[in-house]
Write a protein that holds these residues in place. Structure first.
Motif, PDB file in Angstrom:
ATOM      1  N   ARG A 220       0.160   4.825   1.268  1.00 33.69           N
ATOM      2  CA  ARG A 220      -0.400   4.555  -0.121  1.00 33.69           C
ATOM      3  C   ARG A 220      -1.447   3.388   0.027  1.00 33.69           C
ATOM      4  NH1 ARG A 220       3.941   6.152  -4.051  1.00 33.69           N
ATOM      5  NH2 ARG A 220       5.487   7.226  -2.903  1.00 33.69           N
ATOM      6  N   ARG A 221      -2.349   3.529  -0.971  1.00 30.40           N
ATOM      7  CA  ARG A 221      -3.235   2.504  -1.011  1.00 30.40           C
ATOM      8  C   ARG A 221      -4.115   2.062   0.231  1.00 30.40           C
ATOM      9  NH1 ARG A 221       0.728   1.214  -4.387  1.00 30.40           N
ATOM     10  NH2 ARG A 221       1.768  -0.429  -2.836  1.00 30.40           N
ATOM     11  N   ILE A 222      -4.337   2.829   1.133  1.00 24.13           N
ATOM     12  CA  ILE A 222      -4.942   2.613   2.340  1.00 24.13           C
ATOM     13  C   ILE A 222      -6.533   2.790   1.770  1.00 24.13           C
ATOM     14  CG2 ILE A 222      -5.888   3.736   4.788  1.00 24.13           C
ATOM     15  CD1 ILE A 222      -2.862   3.934   5.129  1.00 24.13           C
ATOM     16  N   THR A 223      -7.464   2.053   2.184  1.00 28.74           N
ATOM     17  CA  THR A 223      -8.652   1.867   1.775  1.00 28.74           C
ATOM     18  C   THR A 223      -9.758   1.804   2.999  1.00 28.74           C
ATOM     19  OG1 THR A 223      -8.940  -0.497   1.500  1.00 28.74           O
ATOM     20  CG2 THR A 223      -8.051   0.877  -0.391  1.00 28.74           C
ATOM     21  N   MET A 224     -10.872   2.015   2.491  1.00 29.35           N
ATOM     22  CA  MET A 224     -12.046   1.670   3.456  1.00 29.35           C
ATOM     23  C   MET A 224     -12.156   0.575   4.192  1.00 29.35           C
ATOM     24  SD  MET A 224     -14.979   3.842   3.670  1.00 29.35           S
ATOM     25  CE  MET A 224     -16.195   3.870   4.800  1.00 29.35           C
ATOM     26  N   THR A 225     -11.781  -0.654   3.421  1.00 32.91           N
ATOM     27  CA  THR A 225     -11.608  -1.831   4.168  1.00 32.91           C
ATOM     28  C   THR A 225     -10.537  -1.880   5.172  1.00 32.91           C
ATOM     29  OG1 THR A 225     -11.558  -2.708   1.731  1.00 32.91           O
ATOM     30  CG2 THR A 225     -11.127  -4.113   3.561  1.00 32.91           C
ATOM     31  N   ASP A 226      -9.393  -1.095   5.023  1.00 34.59           N
ATOM     32  CA  ASP A 226      -8.597  -0.875   6.253  1.00 34.59           C
ATOM     33  C   ASP A 226      -9.169  -0.611   7.452  1.00 34.59           C
ATOM     34  OD1 ASP A 226      -6.216  -2.207   4.852  1.00 34.59           O
ATOM     35  OD2 ASP A 226      -6.185  -0.252   3.626  1.00 34.59           O
ATOM     36  N   MET A 289     -12.708   8.234   5.516  1.00 30.94           N
ATOM     37  CA  MET A 289     -11.345   8.070   4.472  1.00 30.94           C
ATOM     38  C   MET A 289     -11.052   9.856   4.266  1.00 30.94           C
ATOM     39  SD  MET A 289     -11.217   5.204   4.030  1.00 30.94           S
ATOM     40  CE  MET A 289      -9.455   5.331   2.885  1.00 30.94           C
ATOM     41  N   TYR A 305      -1.374   9.457  -2.084  1.00 32.88           N
ATOM     42  CA  TYR A 305      -1.667   9.065  -0.560  1.00 32.88           C
ATOM     43  C   TYR A 305      -3.223   9.010  -0.477  1.00 32.88           C
ATOM     44  CZ  TYR A 305       3.415   9.743   0.216  1.00 32.88           C
ATOM     45  OH  TYR A 305       4.529   9.654  -0.147  1.00 32.88           O
ATOM     46  N   SER A 306      -3.315   8.032   0.566  1.00 35.50           N
ATOM     47  CA  SER A 306      -5.073   7.986   1.048  1.00 35.50           C
ATOM     48  C   SER A 306      -4.892   7.839   2.604  1.00 35.50           C
ATOM     49  CB  SER A 306      -5.846   7.036   0.540  1.00 35.50           C
ATOM     50  OG  SER A 306      -5.188   5.779   0.698  1.00 35.50           O
ATOM     51  N   PHE A 308      -7.128   6.842   6.556  1.00 33.11           N
ATOM     52  CA  PHE A 308      -8.480   6.929   7.225  1.00 33.11           C
ATOM     53  C   PHE A 308      -8.208   7.599   8.670  1.00 33.11           C
ATOM     54  CE2 PHE A 308      -7.129   2.547   8.504  1.00 33.11           C
ATOM     55  CZ  PHE A 308      -6.903   2.615   9.871  1.00 33.11           C
TER      56      PHE A 308
END
Ligand code: DAH
Length: 341
Positions: A220-226, A289, A305-306, A308
């Motif tokens: 959950r809440r995995i972003t490009m920043t990660d 992503m 869910y998201s 990378f």
């Protein structure tokens, strides 16, 4: 005749003294004591003597034979011993000499770089997930958002088997689907190292088999920043703290958005050289992503869910890192190359 016997005795003893080896010994034996030997012949002539001389001659003949027989035995022993001593001398081992060095095996450069990559990523919390080399068209393409006849498939020249729909994986990305389907809906952080195959002309820059290391994080809440944080830290550990890097926009059917990561050329330091094709930058991996379609195919609801993903080629990275200019060295089994690592 008694005198003749004594002369023969004398002669035989002298001849025996002169014998120096086993061959000479057997020649001597047949010459004097053998069935046709001189002593044997002379003893037979006892009948030619007058009766009264025969006993004396017979006694003397027996003494001579026994004496020569004994002398022969003694000489044989002496010669054998001398021969053994000579052999020992010739094959002598000097125990003070240093031993011969044993050639020592070492890790193949691919194994070495693979282990380095895996070590960095496992320290960051990724688990190794093993996926299969023989794949289906469905996993290698369709579930990664490339339906049949999708033009993006042209990016991968594929080895097909005689079994319809079965192929050798062209990248480690199909392992993403296997991992997701095994763990959904739980969060995952895996890397998938393994061999990939492509129907390519073998040249200095392309091989028909090579390794890849795939990475996948879903939650959950995995972003490009990660994604960026992970890859920047990875590049720092592999190429050094201060190596400049950049992300470029790219396209892969299974990620949205997609990027490629470059590091500043190790060989020219950004000045421009043949290795970086005068750009000053070297591409080290593709990433992005995870596409909603791929998440759904893996069993995750893309509204919740998201994730990378990234993929890199260890041989390519080893080439950049160690300045290897021809990929064919990796499977060429040339010890002059392998021994440098
Ligand atoms: N599978 C790609 C290739 O073989 C590399 C890759 C690109 C993997 C982007 C990824 C990714 O997981 O997100 O060229």
């Amino acid at each position: 005749m008694l005198e003749a016997l004594d002369r023969l005795y004398e002669e035989a003893r002298n001849a025996l003294e002169a014998v120096a080896d086993s061959e000479g010994l057997s020649a001597w034996y047949s010459r004097y004591l053998g069935r046709k030997g001189a002593v044997t012949q002379m003893v037979r002539r006892v009948g030619e003597l007058p009766k009264e001389e025969r006993p004396a001659f017979g006694r003397r003949a027996n003494e001579v034979k026994a004496a020569l027989e004994a002398a022969f035995q003694a000489r044989s022993r002496a010669i054998k011993e001398a021969e053994i001593a000579r052999e020992v001398e010739a094959g002598a081992i000097d125990v003070t000499l240093p031993g011969r060095p044993l050639p020592r095996g070492r890790l193949h450069p691919s194994t070495r770089i693979l282990r380095e990559i895996v070590a960095i990523l496992t320290r960051m919390g990724f688990q190794v997930y093993r996926s299969r080399d023989v794949e289906t068209d469905e996993y290698n393409f369709q579930l990664l958002n490339m339906p049949p006849h999708h033009p993006a498939r042209d990016m991968w020249d594929t080895f097909y088997t005689t079994e319809p729909g079965v192929l050798l994986r062209t990248h480690t990305s199909p392992g993403q689907i296997h991992a997701m389907r095994e763990y959904a809906p739980h969060p995952i952080r895996v890397i998938l190292p393994g061999m990939c195959y492509r129907y390519e002309q073998i040249t200095a820059r392309s091989e028909i088999q090579f390794n890849q290391v795939e990475g996948l994080a879903v939650g959950r809440r995995i972003t490009m920043t990660d994604l960026k944080g992970t890859l920047v830290e990875f590049a720092r550990q592999l190429f050094g703290e201060d190596r400049p890097y950049r992300f470029r926009c790219s396209h892969f059917p299974f990620t949205e958005p997609s990027v490629e990561m470059d590091i500043q050329c190790i060989l020219c330091g950004g000045e421009g050289c043949p290795v970086c094709k005068h750009t000053g930058w070297l591409e080290i991996m593709g990433a992005g992503m995870v596409h909603p379609v791929v998440l759904r195919n893996g069993g995750y609801d893309p509204n919740v869910y998201s994730g990378f993903a990234f993929g890199m080629g260890p041989e390519r990275i080893a080439m950049l890192k160690y300045g290897i200019n021809d990929i064919r060295y990796f499977w060429g089994n040339d010890l002059r190359f392998l021994e440098q690592f």
